[in-house]
Design a protein around this motif. Structure first.
Motif, mmCIF file in Angstrom:
data_model
loop_
_atom_site.group_PDB
_atom_site.id
_atom_site.type_symbol
_atom_site.label_atom_id
_atom_site.label_comp_id
_atom_site.label_asym_id
_atom_site.label_seq_id
_atom_site.Cartn_x
_atom_site.Cartn_y
_atom_site.Cartn_z
ATOM 1 N N ILE A 58 0.867 -1.182 0.000
ATOM 2 C CA ILE A 58 0.000 0.000 0.000
ATOM 3 C C ILE A 58 0.900 1.227 0.000
ATOM 4 N N TYR A 59 0.832 2.002 -1.086
ATOM 5 C CA TYR A 59 1.563 3.271 -1.118
ATOM 6 C C TYR A 59 0.600 4.319 -0.585
ATOM 7 N N PHE A 60 0.991 4.994 0.470
ATOM 8 C CA PHE A 60 0.089 5.909 1.153
ATOM 9 C C PHE A 60 0.825 7.155 1.615
ATOM 10 N N SER A 61 0.064 8.059 2.167
ATOM 11 C CA SER A 61 0.635 9.231 2.819
ATOM 12 C C SER A 61 -0.073 9.368 4.163
ATOM 13 N N PRO A 62 0.662 9.504 5.252
ATOM 14 C CA PRO A 62 0.029 9.576 6.567
ATOM 15 C C PRO A 62 -0.997 10.705 6.704
ATOM 16 N N ASP A 63 -0.808 11.790 5.954
ATOM 17 C CA ASP A 63 -1.753 12.900 6.072
ATOM 18 C C ASP A 63 -2.794 12.920 4.947
ATOM 19 N N CYS A 64 -2.870 11.866 4.155
ATOM 20 C CA CYS A 64 -3.844 11.751 3.063
ATOM 21 C C CYS A 64 -5.212 11.377 3.643
ATOM 22 N N SER A 65 -6.216 12.180 3.373
ATOM 23 C CA SER A 65 -7.549 11.910 3.923
ATOM 24 C C SER A 65 -8.128 10.600 3.375
ATOM 25 N N HIS A 66 -7.833 10.263 2.122
ATOM 26 C CA HIS A 66 -8.321 9.000 1.551
ATOM 27 C C HIS A 66 -7.666 7.810 2.256
ATOM 28 N N CYS A 67 -6.385 7.928 2.549
ATOM 29 C CA CYS A 67 -5.662 6.851 3.239
ATOM 30 C C CYS A 67 -6.197 6.682 4.660
ATOM 31 N N GLN A 68 -6.437 7.799 5.321
ATOM 32 C CA GLN A 68 -6.966 7.754 6.681
ATOM 33 C C GLN A 68 -8.358 7.128 6.705
ATOM 34 N N ARG A 69 -9.180 7.515 5.747
ATOM 35 C CA ARG A 69 -10.537 6.947 5.681
ATOM 36 C C ARG A 69 -10.481 5.447 5.399
ATOM 37 N N MET A 70 -9.592 5.043 4.482
ATOM 38 C CA MET A 70 -9.447 3.624 4.176
ATOM 39 C C MET A 70 -9.080 2.846 5.441
ATOM 40 N N MET A 71 -8.117 3.347 6.195
ATOM 41 C CA MET A 71 -7.686 2.652 7.413
ATOM 42 C C MET A 71 -8.790 2.662 8.473
ATOM 43 N N TYR A 72 -9.525 3.758 8.576
ATOM 44 C CA TYR A 72 -10.629 3.848 9.523
ATOM 45 C C TYR A 72 -11.673 2.777 9.216
ATOM 46 N N TYR A 130 5.519 1.897 -9.447
ATOM 47 C CA TYR A 130 4.102 1.584 -9.636
ATOM 48 C C TYR A 130 3.334 2.686 -10.371
ATOM 49 N N GLU A 131 4.036 3.753 -10.731
ATOM 50 C CA GLU A 131 3.417 4.886 -11.421
ATOM 51 C C GLU A 131 2.231 5.419 -10.614
ATOM 52 N N VAL A 132 2.458 5.622 -9.320
ATOM 53 C CA VAL A 132 1.413 6.078 -8.407
ATOM 54 C C VAL A 132 1.042 7.519 -8.735
ATOM 55 N N LYS A 133 -0.245 7.721 -8.958
ATOM 56 C CA LYS A 133 -0.748 9.064 -9.229
ATOM 57 C C LYS A 133 -1.567 9.590 -8.061
ATOM 58 N N THR A 134 -2.249 8.681 -7.358
ATOM 59 C CA THR A 134 -3.024 9.060 -6.180
ATOM 60 C C THR A 134 -2.796 8.037 -5.079
ATOM 61 N N THR A 135 -3.019 8.470 -3.855
ATOM 62 C CA THR A 135 -2.913 7.546 -2.725
ATOM 63 C C THR A 135 -4.305 7.369 -2.135
ATOM 64 N N PRO A 136 -4.586 6.209 -1.601
ATOM 65 C CA PRO A 136 -3.723 5.045 -1.521
ATOM 66 C C PRO A 136 -3.672 4.271 -2.843
ATOM 67 N N TYR A 137 -2.520 3.707 -3.128
ATOM 68 C CA TYR A 137 -2.328 2.801 -4.256
ATOM 69 C C TYR A 137 -2.087 1.431 -3.632
ATOM 70 N N ILE A 138 -2.748 0.407 -4.138
ATOM 71 C CA ILE A 138 -2.636 -0.929 -3.545
ATOM 72 C C ILE A 138 -2.276 -1.936 -4.627
ATOM 73 N N ALA A 139 -1.201 -2.688 -4.392
ATOM 74 C CA ALA A 139 -0.792 -3.780 -5.283
ATOM 75 C C ALA A 139 -0.872 -5.077 -4.484
ATOM 76 N N MET A 140 -1.517 -6.080 -5.058
ATOM 77 C CA MET A 140 -1.716 -7.352 -4.358
ATOM 78 C C MET A 140 -0.982 -8.477 -5.063
ATOM 79 N N TYR A 141 -0.324 -9.313 -4.254
ATOM 80 C CA TYR A 141 0.466 -10.431 -4.758
ATOM 81 C C TYR A 141 0.037 -11.709 -4.036
#
Length: 168
Positions: A58-72, A130-141
């Motif tokens: 998961i490519y994220f940013s600690p202060d990203c509202s989308h990342c925070q909402r996803m984790m919430y 991963y050519e991340v344009k927005t966070t969160p970016y998720i790659a699954m293996y």
């Protein structure tokens, strides 16, 4: 004659748009060759991943509202992901780990041993890979560490959980 010409132009335009969409589709990639400084101040690389266990990057940013909402939204369901290695990677100036420590504390991730949080510093290697344009970016293996799926936009919690369950 004008109608035929207009129809041909419309078909050509739609074809070009479809071709552009195909070019921007997420392409399968091996696990990124990352090197991150974790919230515990240790270095972590793909060599530290357990063999035969699925991996979610998961490519994220600690202060990203989308990342925070996803984790919430994921937090009450994290036990469903206990058999998956989850590596959360961000960037920071000079490998500053304060933001990831706070994120780890805020979402009580310390009690989940399958979670590793770290920063790639200012190298942006993973972001570029991963050519991340927005966070969160998720790659699954899967358990063979072969690419299965990626979410290049903010996913729904149910979609993440369903995809994670399918990893083997």
């Amino acid at each position: 004659m004008k109608r035929i010409l207009l129809l041909l132009i419309l078909i050509a335009t739609v074809s070009c748009i479809q071709a552009q969409k195909a070019d921007t589709a997420v392409k399968p990639k091996p696990i990124a060759p990352f090197r991150i400084l974790t919230s515990d101040s240790t270095w972590f690389t793909p060599a530290n991943l357990k063999k035969e266990k699925p991996v979610v990057i998961i490519y994220f940013s600690p202060d990203c509202s989308h990342c925070q909402r996803m984790m919430y939204e994921l937090k009450p369901k994290l036990n469903q992901l206990k058999n998956i290695q989850i590596v959360m990677i961000t960037w920071s100036k000079d490998y500053d780990i304060r933001g990831i420590r706070e994120f780890r504390r805020d979402y009580d991730l310390k009690k989940y041993v399958n979670f590793t949080l770290g920063t790639e510093g200012y190298t942006m290697l993973v972001q570029k890979y991963y050519e991340v344009k927005t966070t969160p970016y998720i790659a699954m293996y899967n358990s063979a560490h072969k690419w299965v799926k990626a979410f290049d936009k903010v996913p729904k919690t149910e979609d993440v959980l369903a995809s994670a369950k399918a990893l083997k």
